[in-house]
Design a protein around this motif. Structure first.
Motif, PDB file in Angstrom:
ATOM      1  N   VAL A   1      54.678  16.327  29.874  1.00 23.32           N
ATOM      2  CA  VAL A   1      54.162  14.977  30.068  1.00 23.32           C
ATOM      3  C   VAL A   1      53.062  14.764  29.038  1.00 23.32           C
ATOM      4  O   VAL A   1      52.050  15.462  29.035  1.00 23.32           O
ATOM      5  N   ALA A   2      53.263  13.804  28.152  1.00 19.59           N
ATOM      6  CA  ALA A   2      52.294  13.542  27.085  1.00 19.59           C
ATOM      7  C   ALA A   2      51.260  12.518  27.541  1.00 19.59           C
ATOM      8  O   ALA A   2      51.539  11.658  28.386  1.00 19.59           O
ATOM      9  N   GLU A   3      50.074  12.651  26.963  1.00 24.48           N
ATOM     10  CA  GLU A   3      49.017  11.688  27.236  1.00 24.48           C
ATOM     11  C   GLU A   3      49.528  10.275  26.959  1.00 24.48           C
ATOM     12  O   GLU A   3      50.215  10.032  25.961  1.00 24.48           O
ATOM     13  N   GLY A   4      49.223   9.358  27.860  1.00 27.97           N
ATOM     14  CA  GLY A   4      49.633   7.973  27.709  1.00 27.97           C
ATOM     15  C   GLY A   4      50.911   7.614  28.440  1.00 27.97           C
ATOM     16  O   GLY A   4      51.244   6.430  28.567  1.00 27.97           O
ATOM     17  N   MET A   5      51.644   8.603  28.929  1.00 30.18           N
ATOM     18  CA  MET A   5      52.899   8.319  29.636  1.00 30.18           C
ATOM     19  C   MET A   5      52.625   7.764  31.033  1.00 30.18           C
ATOM     20  O   MET A   5      51.636   8.122  31.671  1.00 30.18           O
ATOM     21  N   VAL A   6      53.518   6.907  31.486  1.00 31.09           N
ATOM     22  CA  VAL A   6      53.556   6.506  32.888  1.00 31.09           C
ATOM     23  C   VAL A   6      54.644   7.359  33.523  1.00 31.09           C
ATOM     24  O   VAL A   6      55.769   7.409  33.014  1.00 31.09           O
ATOM     25  N   ILE A   7      54.289   8.070  34.588  1.00 32.90           N
ATOM     26  CA  ILE A   7      55.266   8.943  35.241  1.00 32.90           C
ATOM     27  C   ILE A   7      55.458   8.518  36.687  1.00 32.90           C
ATOM     28  O   ILE A   7      54.568   7.927  37.307  1.00 32.90           O
ATOM     29  N   TYR A   8      56.644   8.817  37.199  1.00 31.46           N
ATOM     30  CA  TYR A   8      57.030   8.473  38.554  1.00 31.46           C
ATOM     31  C   TYR A   8      57.502   9.747  39.242  1.00 31.46           C
ATOM     32  O   TYR A   8      58.402  10.411  38.751  1.00 31.46           O
ATOM     33  N   ALA A   9      56.894  10.059  40.368  1.00 35.84           N
ATOM     34  CA  ALA A   9      57.297  11.227  41.141  1.00 35.84           C
ATOM     35  C   ALA A   9      57.838  10.749  42.469  1.00 35.84           C
ATOM     36  O   ALA A   9      57.359   9.762  43.036  1.00 35.84           O
ATOM     37  N   GLY A  10      58.864  11.437  42.952  1.00 35.56           N
ATOM     38  CA  GLY A  10      59.442  10.993  44.203  1.00 35.56           C
ATOM     39  C   GLY A  10      60.204  12.063  44.930  1.00 35.56           C
ATOM     40  O   GLY A  10      60.335  13.203  44.463  1.00 35.56           O
ATOM     41  N   CYS A  11      60.698  11.661  46.093  1.00 38.42           N
ATOM     42  CA  CYS A  11      61.503  12.555  46.919  1.00 38.42           C
ATOM     43  C   CYS A  11      62.463  11.717  47.755  1.00 38.42           C
ATOM     44  O   CYS A  11      62.201  10.544  48.038  1.00 38.42           O
ATOM     45  N   CYS A  12      63.564  12.327  48.090  1.00 36.27           N
ATOM     46  CA  CYS A  12      64.511  11.721  49.026  1.00 36.27           C
ATOM     47  C   CYS A  12      65.270  12.850  49.713  1.00 36.27           C
ATOM     48  O   CYS A  12      65.424  13.939  49.157  1.00 36.27           O
ATOM     49  N   ARG A  13      65.710  12.563  50.922  1.00 35.98           N
ATOM     50  CA  ARG A  13      66.449  13.569  51.679  1.00 35.98           C
ATOM     51  C   ARG A  13      67.770  13.845  50.966  1.00 35.98           C
ATOM     52  O   ARG A  13      68.492  12.929  50.600  1.00 35.98           O
ATOM     53  N   ALA A  14      68.063  15.115  50.759  1.00 35.13           N
ATOM     54  CA  ALA A  14      69.311  15.519  50.113  1.00 35.13           C
ATOM     55  C   ALA A  14      70.445  15.446  51.130  1.00 35.13           C
ATOM     56  O   ALA A  14      70.223  15.171  52.313  1.00 35.13           O
ATOM     57  N   GLU A  15      71.660  15.701  50.665  1.00 41.89           N
ATOM     58  CA  GLU A  15      72.813  15.682  51.565  1.00 41.89           C
ATOM     59  C   GLU A  15      72.629  16.672  52.707  1.00 41.89           C
ATOM     60  O   GLU A  15      73.032  16.404  53.827  1.00 41.89           O
TER      61      GLU A  15
ATOM     62  N   ASP B   1      63.782   9.311  32.175  1.00 39.73           N
ATOM     63  CA  ASP B   1      64.136  10.677  31.775  1.00 39.73           C
ATOM     64  C   ASP B   1      63.474  11.690  32.708  1.00 39.73           C
ATOM     65  O   ASP B   1      62.298  11.561  33.053  1.00 39.73           O
ATOM     66  N   GLN B   2      64.244  12.712  33.092  1.00 40.47           N
ATOM     67  CA  GLN B   2      63.752  13.753  33.994  1.00 40.47           C
ATOM     68  C   GLN B   2      62.731  14.648  33.298  1.00 40.47           C
ATOM     69  O   GLN B   2      63.009  15.192  32.236  1.00 40.47           O
ATOM     70  N   LEU B   3      61.566  14.829  33.925  1.00 43.93           N
ATOM     71  CA  LEU B   3      60.540  15.735  33.423  1.00 43.93           C
ATOM     72  C   LEU B   3      60.445  16.981  34.295  1.00 43.93           C
ATOM     73  O   LEU B   3      60.276  18.081  33.791  1.00 43.93           O
ATOM     74  N   ILE B   4      60.531  16.783  35.606  1.00 42.39           N
ATOM     75  CA  ILE B   4      60.551  17.878  36.578  1.00 42.39           C
ATOM     76  C   ILE B   4      61.637  17.536  37.590  1.00 42.39           C
ATOM     77  O   ILE B   4      61.736  16.392  38.038  1.00 42.39           O
ATOM     78  N   THR B   5      62.454  18.516  37.939  1.00 44.13           N
ATOM     79  CA  THR B   5      63.464  18.327  38.981  1.00 44.13           C
ATOM     80  C   THR B   5      63.385  19.498  39.946  1.00 44.13           C
ATOM     81  O   THR B   5      62.912  20.577  39.587  1.00 44.13           O
ATOM     82  N   GLY B   6      63.864  19.287  41.161  1.00 45.88           N
ATOM     83  CA  GLY B   6      63.870  20.396  42.099  1.00 45.88           C
ATOM     84  C   GLY B   6      64.136  19.962  43.520  1.00 45.88           C
ATOM     85  O   GLY B   6      64.685  18.894  43.781  1.00 45.88           O
ATOM     86  N   SER B   7      63.709  20.835  44.438  1.00 43.23           N
ATOM     87  CA  SER B   7      63.917  20.578  45.860  1.00 43.23           C
ATOM     88  C   SER B   7      62.727  21.091  46.662  1.00 43.23           C
ATOM     89  O   SER B   7      61.984  21.965  46.216  1.00 43.23           O
ATOM     90  N   ALA B   8      62.585  20.521  47.839  1.00 45.79           N
ATOM     91  CA  ALA B   8      61.541  20.930  48.775  1.00 45.79           C
ATOM     92  C   ALA B   8      62.184  21.136  50.133  1.00 45.79           C
ATOM     93  O   ALA B   8      63.097  20.404  50.516  1.00 45.79           O
ATOM     94  N   ARG B   9      61.691  22.137  50.839  1.00 46.70           N
ATOM     95  CA  ARG B   9      62.237  22.450  52.159  1.00 46.70           C
ATOM     96  C   ARG B   9      61.082  22.844  53.074  1.00 46.70           C
ATOM     97  O   ARG B   9      60.283  23.706  52.704  1.00 46.70           O
ATOM     98  N   PRO B  10      60.990  22.224  54.256  1.00 44.90           N
ATOM     99  CA  PRO B  10      59.972  22.672  55.218  1.00 44.90           C
ATOM    100  C   PRO B  10      60.253  24.121  55.604  1.00 44.90           C
ATOM    101  O   PRO B  10      61.401  24.501  55.816  1.00 44.90           O
ATOM    102  N   ARG B  11      59.203  24.926  55.642  1.00 51.61           N
ATOM    103  CA  ARG B  11      59.347  26.331  56.031  1.00 51.61           C
ATOM    104  C   ARG B  11      59.202  26.465  57.530  1.00 51.61           C
ATOM    105  O   ARG B  11      58.498  25.707  58.167  1.00 51.61           O
TER     106      ARG B  11
END
Length: 133
Positions: free
Chosen positions: A77-91, A106-116
């Motif tokens: 992520v370069a200085e000056g960029m506007v970035i959008y972070a989000g989440c949605c329930r997967a299948e 354009d994707q900068l970070i991708t992944g998944s989150a799971r409650p432990r």
């Protein structure tokens, strides 16, 4: 349901993060040095960008503690960029897709989150770290 938040990664945000973390790597804080790199300008600390995912998880599904996060940093992520972070329930119902995108989508970070799942002393079969009873 999807949640998305945004941020302009300006110089003040980068310098504030450097101060909090004591990470003054010149690629982040020195525009003269950063201009000599392949990025051409300062880039944000990776964890600064990742923090937006945590904010989206808190704002959307209300996840704050005990979350396993698995991500891949695809681009800086370069200085000056506007970035959008989000989440949605997967299948799969117990997993959330997470991301950070730039203003062009354009994707900068991708992944998944799971409650432990936590367990206390004496419990058998539950996954996750052991918490005091």
């Amino acid at each position: 349901m999807s949640t998305e938040i945004s941020m302009t990664v300006d110089r003040s945000a980068i310098l504030a993060y450097a101060g909090i973390t004591d990470d003054f790597n010149p690629i982040h804080v020195d525009p003269v040095f950063a201009a000599t790199t392949s990025f051409g300008r300062p880039i944000a600390h990776g964890m600064l960008s990742l923090n937006l995912i945590w904010q989206a998880l808190r704002a959307g599904p209300g996840l704050t503690d005990g979350v396993e996060l698995e991500v891949r940093f695809k681009r800086p992520v370069a200085e000056g960029m506007v970035i959008y972070a989000g989440c949605c329930r997967a299948e799969r119902g117990d997993v959330f897709d997470v991301w950070v995108r730039d203003q062009d989508g354009d994707q900068l970070i991708t992944g998944s989150a799971r409650p432990r799942t936590f367990r206390t002393h004496g419990e058998v079969g539950a996954a996750g770290p052991l918490l005091p009873a």
